[in-house]
Design a protein around this motif. Structure first.
Motif, PDB file in Angstrom:
ATOM      1  N   UNK A   1      24.838  39.719 112.528  1.00 23.74           N
ATOM      2  CA  UNK A   1      24.631  38.289 112.270  1.00 23.74           C
ATOM      3  C   UNK A   1      24.970  37.926 110.820  1.00 23.74           C
ATOM      4  N   UNK A   2      24.501  38.763 109.883  1.00 17.16           N
ATOM      5  CA  UNK A   2      24.762  38.490 108.469  1.00 17.16           C
ATOM      6  C   UNK A   2      26.242  38.607 108.153  1.00 17.16           C
ATOM      7  N   UNK A   3      26.908  39.602 108.715  1.00 16.63           N
ATOM      8  CA  UNK A   3      28.345  39.767 108.476  1.00 16.63           C
ATOM      9  C   UNK A   3      29.128  38.561 108.994  1.00 16.63           C
ATOM     10  N   UNK A   4      28.737  38.078 110.187  1.00 16.44           N
ATOM     11  CA  UNK A   4      29.427  36.916 110.754  1.00 16.44           C
ATOM     12  C   UNK A   4      29.173  35.673 109.917  1.00 16.44           C
ATOM     13  N   UNK A   5      27.955  35.508 109.437  1.00 16.40           N
ATOM     14  CA  UNK A   5      27.622  34.334 108.620  1.00 16.40           C
ATOM     15  C   UNK A   5      28.429  34.334 107.331  1.00 16.40           C
ATOM     16  N   UNK A   6      28.568  35.516 106.712  1.00 12.63           N
ATOM     17  CA  UNK A   6      29.364  35.600 105.469  1.00 12.63           C
ATOM     18  C   UNK A   6      30.817  35.229 105.728  1.00 12.63           C
ATOM     19  N   UNK A   7      31.346  35.651 106.863  1.00 11.98           N
ATOM     20  CA  UNK A   7      32.755  35.364 107.167  1.00 11.98           C
ATOM     21  C   UNK A   7      32.999  33.885 107.388  1.00 11.98           C
ATOM     22  N   UNK A   8      31.953  33.164 107.825  1.00 11.92           N
ATOM     23  CA  UNK A   8      32.098  31.731 108.060  1.00 11.92           C
ATOM     24  C   UNK A   8      31.759  30.892 106.851  1.00 11.92           C
ATOM     25  N   UNK A   9      31.146  31.477 105.833  1.00 14.45           N
ATOM     26  CA  UNK A   9      30.753  30.730 104.643  1.00 14.45           C
ATOM     27  C   UNK A   9      31.975  30.390 103.812  1.00 14.45           C
ATOM     28  N   UNK A  10      32.001  29.220 103.182  1.00 13.68           N
ATOM     29  CA  UNK A  10      33.135  28.869 102.316  1.00 13.68           C
ATOM     30  C   UNK A  10      33.248  29.835 101.150  1.00 13.68           C
ATOM     31  N   UNK A  11      34.470  30.141 100.782  1.00 14.42           N
ATOM     32  CA  UNK A  11      34.717  31.064  99.682  1.00 14.42           C
ATOM     33  C   UNK A  11      34.373  30.384  98.365  1.00 14.42           C
ATOM     34  N   UNK A  12      33.560  31.040  97.563  1.00 14.19           N
ATOM     35  CA  UNK A  12      33.193  30.478  96.269  1.00 14.19           C
ATOM     36  C   UNK A  12      34.296  30.752  95.263  1.00 14.19           C
ATOM     37  N   UNK A  13      34.741  29.704  94.583  1.00 13.59           N
ATOM     38  CA  UNK A  13      35.769  29.862  93.565  1.00 13.59           C
ATOM     39  C   UNK A  13      35.230  29.411  92.226  1.00 13.59           C
ATOM     40  N   UNK A  14      35.419  30.231  91.227  1.00 13.30           N
ATOM     41  CA  UNK A  14      34.946  29.872  89.899  1.00 13.30           C
ATOM     42  C   UNK A  14      35.687  28.637  89.414  1.00 13.30           C
ATOM     43  N   UNK A  15      34.981  27.841  88.626  1.00 14.18           N
ATOM     44  CA  UNK A  15      35.527  26.563  88.173  1.00 14.18           C
ATOM     45  C   UNK A  15      35.550  26.517  86.660  1.00 14.18           C
ATOM     46  N   UNK A  16      36.651  26.027  86.093  1.00 18.06           N
ATOM     47  CA  UNK A  16      36.742  25.837  84.651  1.00 18.06           C
ATOM     48  C   UNK A  16      36.238  24.439  84.333  1.00 18.06           C
ATOM     49  N   UNK A  17      35.179  24.369  83.544  1.00 17.45           N
ATOM     50  CA  UNK A  17      34.590  23.079  83.218  1.00 17.45           C
ATOM     51  C   UNK A  17      35.255  22.419  82.006  1.00 17.45           C
ATOM     52  N   UNK A  18      36.306  23.040  81.488  1.00 20.49           N
ATOM     53  CA  UNK A  18      37.045  22.455  80.368  1.00 20.49           C
ATOM     54  C   UNK A  18      38.186  21.592  80.899  1.00 20.49           C
ATOM     55  N   UNK A  19      39.086  22.206  81.663  1.00 18.10           N
ATOM     56  CA  UNK A  19      40.199  21.434  82.232  1.00 18.10           C
ATOM     57  C   UNK A  19      39.875  20.887  83.613  1.00 18.10           C
ATOM     58  N   UNK A  20      38.658  21.216  84.138  1.00 20.95           N
ATOM     59  CA  UNK A  20      38.170  20.696  85.412  1.00 20.95           C
ATOM     60  C   UNK A  20      39.056  21.130  86.576  1.00 20.95           C
ATOM     61  N   UNK A  21      39.427  22.411  86.556  1.00 19.29           N
ATOM     62  CA  UNK A  21      40.243  22.980  87.612  1.00 19.29           C
ATOM     63  C   UNK A  21      39.647  24.311  88.030  1.00 19.29           C
TER      64      UNK A  21
ATOM     65  N   UNK B   1      43.561  27.487  86.193  1.00 18.00           N
ATOM     66  CA  UNK B   1      43.174  26.934  84.889  1.00 18.00           C
ATOM     67  C   UNK B   1      44.395  26.873  83.963  1.00 18.00           C
ATOM     68  N   UNK B   2      44.491  25.789  83.185  1.00 12.69           N
ATOM     69  CA  UNK B   2      45.624  25.599  82.277  1.00 12.69           C
ATOM     70  C   UNK B   2      45.228  25.700  80.814  1.00 12.69           C
ATOM     71  N   UNK B   3      43.980  26.074  80.554  1.00 10.53           N
ATOM     72  CA  UNK B   3      43.479  26.077  79.177  1.00 10.53           C
ATOM     73  C   UNK B   3      44.248  27.035  78.269  1.00 10.53           C
ATOM     74  N   UNK B   4      44.763  28.127  78.830  1.00 14.39           N
ATOM     75  CA  UNK B   4      45.476  29.099  78.000  1.00 14.39           C
ATOM     76  C   UNK B   4      46.784  28.544  77.449  1.00 14.39           C
ATOM     77  N   UNK B   5      47.256  27.447  78.037  1.00 14.98           N
ATOM     78  CA  UNK B   5      48.505  26.830  77.566  1.00 14.98           C
ATOM     79  C   UNK B   5      48.262  25.762  76.506  1.00 14.98           C
ATOM     80  N   UNK B   6      47.001  25.401  76.302  1.00 14.16           N
ATOM     81  CA  UNK B   6      46.670  24.279  75.424  1.00 14.16           C
ATOM     82  C   UNK B   6      46.240  24.768  74.050  1.00 14.16           C
ATOM     83  N   UNK B   7      46.972  24.341  73.033  1.00 12.50           N
ATOM     84  CA  UNK B   7      46.634  24.595  71.636  1.00 12.50           C
ATOM     85  C   UNK B   7      46.483  23.234  70.961  1.00 12.50           C
ATOM     86  N   UNK B   8      45.253  22.725  70.812  1.00 12.83           N
ATOM     87  CA  UNK B   8      45.052  21.366  70.279  1.00 12.83           C
ATOM     88  C   UNK B   8      45.739  21.147  68.934  1.00 12.83           C
ATOM     89  N   UNK B   9      46.359  19.980  68.779  1.00 12.34           N
ATOM     90  CA  UNK B   9      47.062  19.666  67.539  1.00 12.34           C
ATOM     91  C   UNK B   9      46.756  18.235  67.106  1.00 12.34           C
TER      92      UNK B   9
END
Length: 230
Positions: free
Chosen positions: A6-26, A31-39
């Motif tokens: 039951x637990x294995x099946x529930x995990x397979x149906x759960x949405x995949x958690x994806x880490x979120x960047x709270x800087x570029x909001x992606x 994430x695009x933060x590594x391309x940004x050098x503020x000027x």
């Protein structure tokens, strides 16, 4: 079915958690933060974003511009008429405030417009840019009386928009990032920006954004685009 099954099946149906960047909001994977050098820039850019645009800012460029430009402001709202922060910006004595808007009476910055707008006593330019789809931007301008009183400026695009996954309302319309890039180029050419200001990263950020979105669209099973990183 036992508990483990039951637990294995529930995990397979759960949405995949994806880490979120709270800087570029992606999502972290795009994430695009590594391309940004503020000027720094002499011109101050005030980016005005409709709340609906802010919620789906996965393919937009306004937030990315704000992260790249130290001398920029990002405000989210619809009617800025009574907004105290907006009033303070417009009344800032260090800047001449204008609105980027392609009206028939707009001063074309591609035709030495910077030179006339940055003469004494106001030596620096502050450009208000409405970021969002044309209907959302139109609503902001209709409701915000203080924005409508600002002198309008425009430019002549040097090439069509590279927004290959999003159709622009007109052939001469550009994304917010492309617009700011061109404005900085014009300012540098006309002596309103430091000649050594490095704006080369802006097209690189934009190209990567387009690449991510096209890859995301190609992998959708129904063939329709989906916001990258959503």
């Amino acid at each position: 079915m036992n508990l483990q099954e039951y637990l294995d099946r529930k995990r397979s149906l759960s949405p995949v958690h994806r880490e979120h960047c709270h800087v570029c909001d992606r999502s972290a994977s795009v994430c695009l933060c590594h391309l940004i050098q503020p000027f720094d820039t002499r011109t101050r850019f005030v980016i005005l974003m409709h709340p609906k645009e802010a919620r789906k800012q996965k393919t937009g460029t306004g937030r990315l511009c704000h992260l790249a430009l130290r001398n920029s402001r990002l405000h989210i709202g619809v009617d800025f008429t009574e907004d105290p922060a907006m009033r303070a910006l417009i009344e800032d004595p260090e800047y001449t405030s204008v609105l980027l808007f392609p009206s028939p009476h707009a001063a074309n910055l591609s035709q030495e417009g910077y030179q006339s707008l940055t003469t004494a006593p106001h030596g620096k330019l502050q450009i208000f840019i409405v970021d969002g789809t044309w209907p959302l931007a139109g609503k902001i301008l209709r409701l915000s009386e203080n924005l409508r009183t600002l002198p309008a400026v425009s430019f002549t695009p040097r090439q069509p928009s590279g927004y290959r996954f999003k159709k622009q309302p007109r052939a001469d319309f550009l994304s917010t990032l492309e617009s700011i890039q061109l404005l900085l180029e014009l300012g540098r050419e006309q002596g309103a920006e430091d000649p050594d200001v490095d704006i080369a990263q802006l097209p690189g950020i934009f190209e990567r954004l387009v690449e991510i979105q096209l890859q995301s669209s190609a992998t959708e099973p129904d063939g329709h685009p989906s916001p990258a990183g959503s």
